[in-house]
Design an enzyme around this catalytic site. Structure first.
Site, PDB file in Angstrom:
ATOM      1  N   SER A 159     -11.847  10.767   2.026  1.00 24.55           N
ATOM      2  CA  SER A 159     -10.389  10.527   2.090  1.00 24.55           C
ATOM      3  C   SER A 159      -9.828  10.365   3.482  1.00 24.55           C
ATOM      4  CB  SER A 159      -9.648  11.727   1.474  1.00 24.55           C
ATOM      5  OG  SER A 159      -9.789  11.697   0.105  1.00 24.55           O
TER       6      SER A 159
ATOM      7  N   THR B 193     -18.955  -2.862 -14.672  1.00 27.45           N
ATOM      8  CA  THR B 193     -20.035  -3.733 -14.204  1.00 27.45           C
ATOM      9  C   THR B 193     -20.793  -4.261 -15.428  1.00 27.45           C
ATOM     10  OG1 THR B 193     -21.662  -1.969 -14.144  1.00 27.45           O
ATOM     11  CG2 THR B 193     -20.316  -2.286 -12.154  1.00 27.45           C
TER      12      THR B 193
ATOM     13  N   ILE C 249     -21.207   1.960 -16.055  1.00 22.52           N
ATOM     14  CA  ILE C 249     -20.987   1.936 -14.603  1.00 22.52           C
ATOM     15  C   ILE C 249     -19.764   1.077 -14.269  1.00 22.52           C
ATOM     16  CG2 ILE C 249     -21.991   1.433 -12.349  1.00 22.52           C
ATOM     17  CD1 ILE C 249     -24.750   1.731 -13.577  1.00 22.52           C
TER      18      ILE C 249
ATOM     19  N   ASP D 153     -13.802  -2.371  -1.983  1.00 24.82           N
ATOM     20  CA  ASP D 153     -14.306  -3.465  -1.155  1.00 24.82           C
ATOM     21  C   ASP D 153     -15.626  -4.036  -1.654  1.00 24.82           C
ATOM     22  OD1 ASP D 153     -12.154  -2.964   0.424  1.00 24.82           O
ATOM     23  OD2 ASP D 153     -13.286  -2.409   2.218  1.00 24.82           O
TER      24      ASP D 153
ATOM     25  N   LYS E 200      23.298 -14.235   2.330  1.00 23.74           N
ATOM     26  CA  LYS E 200      22.190 -14.984   1.738  1.00 23.74           C
ATOM     27  C   LYS E 200      20.941 -14.474   2.416  1.00 23.74           C
ATOM     28  CE  LYS E 200      25.293 -18.900   1.456  1.00 23.74           C
ATOM     29  NZ  LYS E 200      26.001 -19.809   2.379  1.00 23.74           N
TER      30      LYS E 200
ATOM     31  N   CYS F 126      -7.560   2.737   7.672  1.00 19.97           N
ATOM     32  CA  CYS F 126      -6.574   1.807   8.211  1.00 19.97           C
ATOM     33  C   CYS F 126      -5.909   2.348   9.460  1.00 19.97           C
ATOM     34  CB  CYS F 126      -5.516   1.534   7.157  1.00 19.97           C
ATOM     35  SG  CYS F 126      -6.224   1.323   5.516  1.00 19.97           S
TER      36      CYS F 126
END
Ligand SMILES: Cc1cc2nc3c(=O)[nH]c(=O)nc-3n(C[C@H](O)[C@H](O)[C@H](O)COP(=O)(O)OP(=O)(O)OC[C@H]3O[C@@H](n4cnc5c(N)ncnc54)[C@H](O)[C@@H]3O)c2cc1C
Ligand SMILES: Cc1cc2nc3c(=O)[nH]c(=O)nc-3n(C[C@H](O)[C@H](O)[C@H](O)COP(=O)(O)OP(=O)(O)OC[C@H]3O[C@@H](n4cnc5c(N)ncnc54)[C@H](O)[C@@H]3O)c2cc1C
Ligand SMILES: CC(C)(COP(=O)(O)OP(=O)(O)OC[C@H]1O[C@@H](n2cnc3c(N)ncnc32)[C@H](O)[C@@H]1OP(=O)(O)O)[C@@H](O)C(=O)NCCC(=O)NCCS
Ligand SMILES: CC(C)(COP(=O)(O)OP(=O)(O)OC[C@H]1O[C@@H](n2cnc3c(N)ncnc32)[C@H](O)[C@@H]1OP(=O)(O)O)[C@@H](O)C(=O)NCCC(=O)NCCS
Lengths: 550, 550
Positions: free
Chosen positions: A40, A276, A281, A286, A437, A44
């Site tokens: 965890s 999968t 599974i 990623d 706008k 980023c």
């Protein structure tokens, strides 16, 4: 009997799946395997820790083994690599503390992530050539920066991570050269939009090389200990260290060896339930191949939001709630010094590749009411279908309010909206936040004006072709703007004088009109068309024209 | 033959209609009448000019008579009041420079706006009791501030304009008391959300009086020249000047005298094409009755975004393009010192009034990733239907990123999305902008968990009722949080110790669980339910409980 779920990978996808599993099923036996030392963590955030913008290493650890164990009653095993899956027996093999053991499962979730690519460049595997993916990577780089106080670095790769690294190392005091093999940085963007960010990098003192490939890295150990990067073009760069941010490769080794189906780029193939080819599974994050929400094609889109959501969906499916993952649209964003660039949906390159017809439009708007202090300009590029105006993609660059507009447009794409819908959105307006706008409304107006044939457009890339013909290129900006720079050969008549100047404009030729961003040229086109001219708005105006040739 | 269009009112609606008309029709004769001296000024910026945040008076003038005339070839007549409409003859009467004249029309657009309400309070019509609507109002107040350097002021009315005035006059150095007759400020919000903004005002040194009505204003001309405001409660406030911001009244006098149909509160009635009961007369802006996009009821919603859009639509319709105005959803936003509050759709009060069933949920999220500097908390309240989860309304309060989330939710409402759709939105994430699960996703998770019956909830306003029964009130926060304040009578077991503490919790009673904002209590509820308890999450947690009783 309580089900037993094993999870491979303890970060974005894996930890999210584990937490959700526990919330859905207090009984389940959940074991989380993480090869590294930490679960965890905030991948980023890693680049920002290198510059000190994120000051505390601890704050990168979003959850700890102890915290997560206590809260979710999960059996977390760090420094434990799953090395093999025996699908027949529904057992995995785990390598930990020098030994191996087996663990059985009812369900297995794979969230192994991806590995940074190291292109096969001679010298790339030597010291001080770093990649960045996890805590141990960042610790290494940080330690090196502190110990050796390098002065020059090169970042290979101008994608999100490459640019974040370039910026943060520059903040850390290094001289940075960014090398990108493609013709522009930031692949999710089209060239003219990416150029705006390239300019930001240059304005902040970075060296930028595009359209050039690294051929070789030499290491001058005897002399000054510098690295010499040789480029295809023949030029060289001398640096103290190198960051390779040349993309990633799904970590699908386990899956592959277990005989699971793979997709594009060896990513793990999954169905809409994230299952999968083995029904016991699931795979997320990623490592998997996803469906592009817009084009429907399959590929990899390694992003944290999707990984987190997929973790939640896989957990739901394992607990018998049938939930579908609808695909990834590639909504992404990057801070580049004082600028923000964001994209969602498909870009032109992708649309052309897939043979999807599209129209593009550009608008420039103030981030908030111009009369309220500190408004800045943002540029929106919108891509939509020529028939019904369905929104296919958007790219935005600016200083403020970019994230807001991309999120509205991402929502619009997710719901299949068209540009007519954008006209009607009722967005929040008070002077510090927007204009009556909103820029998104404005993008809608401009796009629908094209579709409704209220204005014809031409694009900057058609200009040289057009200039072969007998056209009139008309600049309708102010005198000052014109004097500060204009397109060669343009006739100049400020829009506010146009109604009195028709005699200056030949009747039997196309008129290509431009202003700064398109608004005044649109007004001019409307006037000219009414007076019998065939007029075209040079889409995006002088600014986009310039952006593309900087 | 070219059509002749007259427009009454030259600001948000009127000027927008004029510009659009010209773009659609280069031939039309367009005459714009404006009673005041200026067209196209920034009403919304006026309060900020008083504090100097908007430094230059000129920047409030978005367009000038000369600029607009040149650009759009419009006949603009300021200081010209349309005093009468003769629908029979299709002629209006105009009063200007001491005289009157007539002007004929093919189409007439009414965008006369609204007038500030001056409740019938004795003394309210005397000097130094100001209202704010236009340039001349702001000039008067500014001149007074500069000349007399007043020290104390009271603002009557805690709506958007009242609060903006209170803040800006406070920035200008005045001691400000805000008086609101209703039980809380900011009518578009529900009480517990409005309370958060009340706290911001108090924290910034303003005096705030709610639930009290101004009865009388006395003027001590002989003595210190102060004004004394007497309240229903008996208390008095002494000030140098008074701002009345007690709402507005549609300026429909012209329309009424011409016999056009009026709607609620005497607003001009229009159909979906913005046509009045006379097919040659359109009406737009603050003066008209609009349909509430969510509930379908009709009323006034005086906002600049709708006014601008209506101007564009009316022009389209006059030019033969049939375009429908789909209604106003009341998306609105306000800056209150370092906070932002925003709302869209219906609030609880409105939903109850209309008998629309709803569920509400609360979430607290970081404006961006917690580990990236300067993240702040935002609170989202979501209202949705109990059956299919259709989003009915949202309210957000926080420091950063409020405008972004309200715009996504406004888009969602406009498209009829439900809370399940919010789970799937793919919003832009990088650490400076959001979290991998955006606050809007999170609001979706929490709402769908309620709908899917994964968690039962109770609300703070049910608590005292519940405490009559035999319930267990369970605080699952940390020791520190508990010590700093908790609800009377709560049993305290930190969530992470809950699995080992069942013996402390009586089995045969309802358990009402709370934490700070709801997340940990939700986890606790899941655990408790699994162990046979009837558990409820106190929605919004201790923070909303506290907010409502501050
Ligand atoms: C520097 C950087 C910046 C980023 N910035 C952003 C951003 O701003 N926005 C965004 O959307 N995304 C960003 N990303 C991408 C985002 O972090 C990933 O999309 C996300 O982490 C993917 O989640 P995952 O679970 O698939 O993989 P990961 O989060 O990488 O987790 C996979 C874990 O599995 C472990 N593992 C692999 N194989 C095994 C095995 N066999 N046994 C045990 N453990 C194993 C790995 O050690 C790893 O810790 C960034 C990534 C990086 C590296
Ligand atoms: C202080 C203030 C702050 C505001 N802030 C916000 C905000 O942050 N966000 C937001 O959405 N809205 C805001 N508003 C509301 C917004 O300004 C209005 O909704 C919008 O201006 C309405 O447009 P309109 O054309 O209907 O009326 P207006 O813009 O008021 O224009 C009407 C014009 O018509 C003229 N007129 C009236 N009758 C006649 C006649 N008979 N002949 C000739 N001329 C006539 C008037 O003089 C007036 O100038 C704010 C308003 C004020 C006063
Ligand atoms: C100033 C004012 C007259 C401008 O009206 P406007 O011309 O309709 O608005 P804008 O200047 O924003 O221009 C919008 C037009 O330019 C077009 N446009 C904008 N950017 C463009 C671009 N890059 N390329 C092509 N066209 C563009 C839009 O499509 C739109 O035209 P359309 O309506 O025909 O589709 C009007 O907004 C006004 O009076 N504002 C001040 C008063 C006010 O609103 N007060 C309340 C808020 S404080
Ligand atoms: C830390 C981590 C394990 C948390 O996972 P998580 O528990 O699913 O996520 P959160 O803490 O955000 O909690 C979300 C849950 O709380 C619930 N919740 C949130 N606020 C709530 C509230 N006010 N009331 C009730 N419930 C609430 C949500 O509904 C959700 O539960 P659900 O999924 O069962 O619907 C995981 O996100 C992680 O590992 N993150 C770091 C790694 C990472 O993502 N890296 C890439 C980005 S840098």
């Amino acid at each position: 009997m309580a089900k037993k779920v094993l999870i491979v990978g303890g970060v974005a996808g894996g930890a999210s799946a584990a937490a959700r599993l526990r919330r859905l099923d207090e009984e389940a036996q959940i074991i989380l395997f993480e090869r590294g030392e930490y679960i965890s963590f905030a991948n980023c955030g890693l680049p920002y820790y290198l510059s000190g913008i994120i000051a505390e290493r601890e704050s990168l650890l979003v959850q700890t083994v102890q915290g997560m164990t206590e809260r979710f009653n999960i059996d977390i095993r760090v420094n434990s690599e799953v090395t093999k899956i025996d699908r027949e027996k529904k057992v995995v093999e785990v390598f930990s503390q020098g030994g191996s053991y087996k663990e059985s499962y009812d369900y297995l979730i794979l969230s192994p992530g991806a590995e940074p690519l190291r292109p096969p460049i001679p010298g790339i595997d030597r010291d001080k050539v770093f990649t960045l993916r996890n805590m141990s990577d960042v610790d290494q780089i940080k330690a090196y920066l502190l110990a050796e106080k390098p002065q020059k670095t090169a970042v290979i790769g101008g994608g999100y991570i490459g640019i974040e690294m370039a910026e943060n190392l520059s903040h850390a005091g290094l001289e940075v050269t960014l090398v990108e093999a493609a013709e522009h940085i930031l692949a999710p963007f089209d060239r003219e939009m990416a150029r705006m960010i390239e300019k930001v990098l240059l304005d902040h003192g970075l060296q930028l090389i595009v359209n050039d490939k690294v051929q070789k890295i030499s290491h001058r150990y005897e002399a000054d200990n510098r690295k010499v990067i040789e480029l295809q073009s023949g030029s060289t760069i001398e640096v103290d260290c190198i960051i390779v941010a040349a993309g990633i490769k799904p970590d699908s080794r386990l899956a592959k060896e277990a005989g699971l189906s793979l997709g594009q780029g060896d990513a793990i193939a999954v169905d809409a339930f994230l299952q999968t080819s083995d029904p016991f599974i699931y795979a997320i994050g990623d490592a998997i191949e996803v469906q592009d929400f817009v084009s429907g094609t399959r590929g990899i889109m390694p992003l944290a939001g999707p990984a987190n959501k997929q973790g939640r969906i896989a957990a739901d499916n394992i607990c018998g709630r049938k939930r579908i993952y609808e695909g990834t649209q590639g909504t992404s964003i990057i801070k580049v010094f004082d600028y923000t660039a964001a994209a969602t949906g498909n870009n032109e390159r992708k649309l052309r590749q897939e043979g999807i017809p599209y129209i593009k439009s550009y608008t420039q708007s103030n981030s908030h009411a111009e009369y309220y202090p500190n408004a800045t300009t943002l540029t929106i590029k919108l891509l939509f279908t020529p028939d019904d105006g369905k929104i296919l993609g958007a790219q935005i660059v600016g200083k403020e309010g970019v994230d807001k507009r991309i999120d509205v447009l991402a929502t619009a794409i997710r719901q299949g909206l068209n540009v007519y819908d954008l006209e009607e959105l009722e967005l929040a307006y008070a002077p510090p936040y927007s204009s009556a706008k909103d820029p998104v409304n404005m993008a809608g107006f401009v796009a629908t004006n094209i579709l409704r044939r209220d204005v014809k457009i031409k694009h900057w890339e058609e200009l040289s072709q057009l200039q072969q013909e007998e056209i009139t290129l008309l600049d309708v900006r102010t005198n000052l703007e014109y004097r500060q720079g204009h397109i060669e050969g343009a006739l100049h008549i400020p829009v506010d004088r146009l109604r009195k100047s028709f005699t200056k404009i030949p009747k039997n030729r196309k008129v290509i009109v431009y202003c700064k961003a398109g608004l005044r040229a649109y007004l001019a086109c409307r006037i000219l068309e009414h007076h019998g001219y065939e007029a075209y708005n040079l889409s995006g105006g002088y600014d986009i024209y310039l952006a593309d040739r900087h």
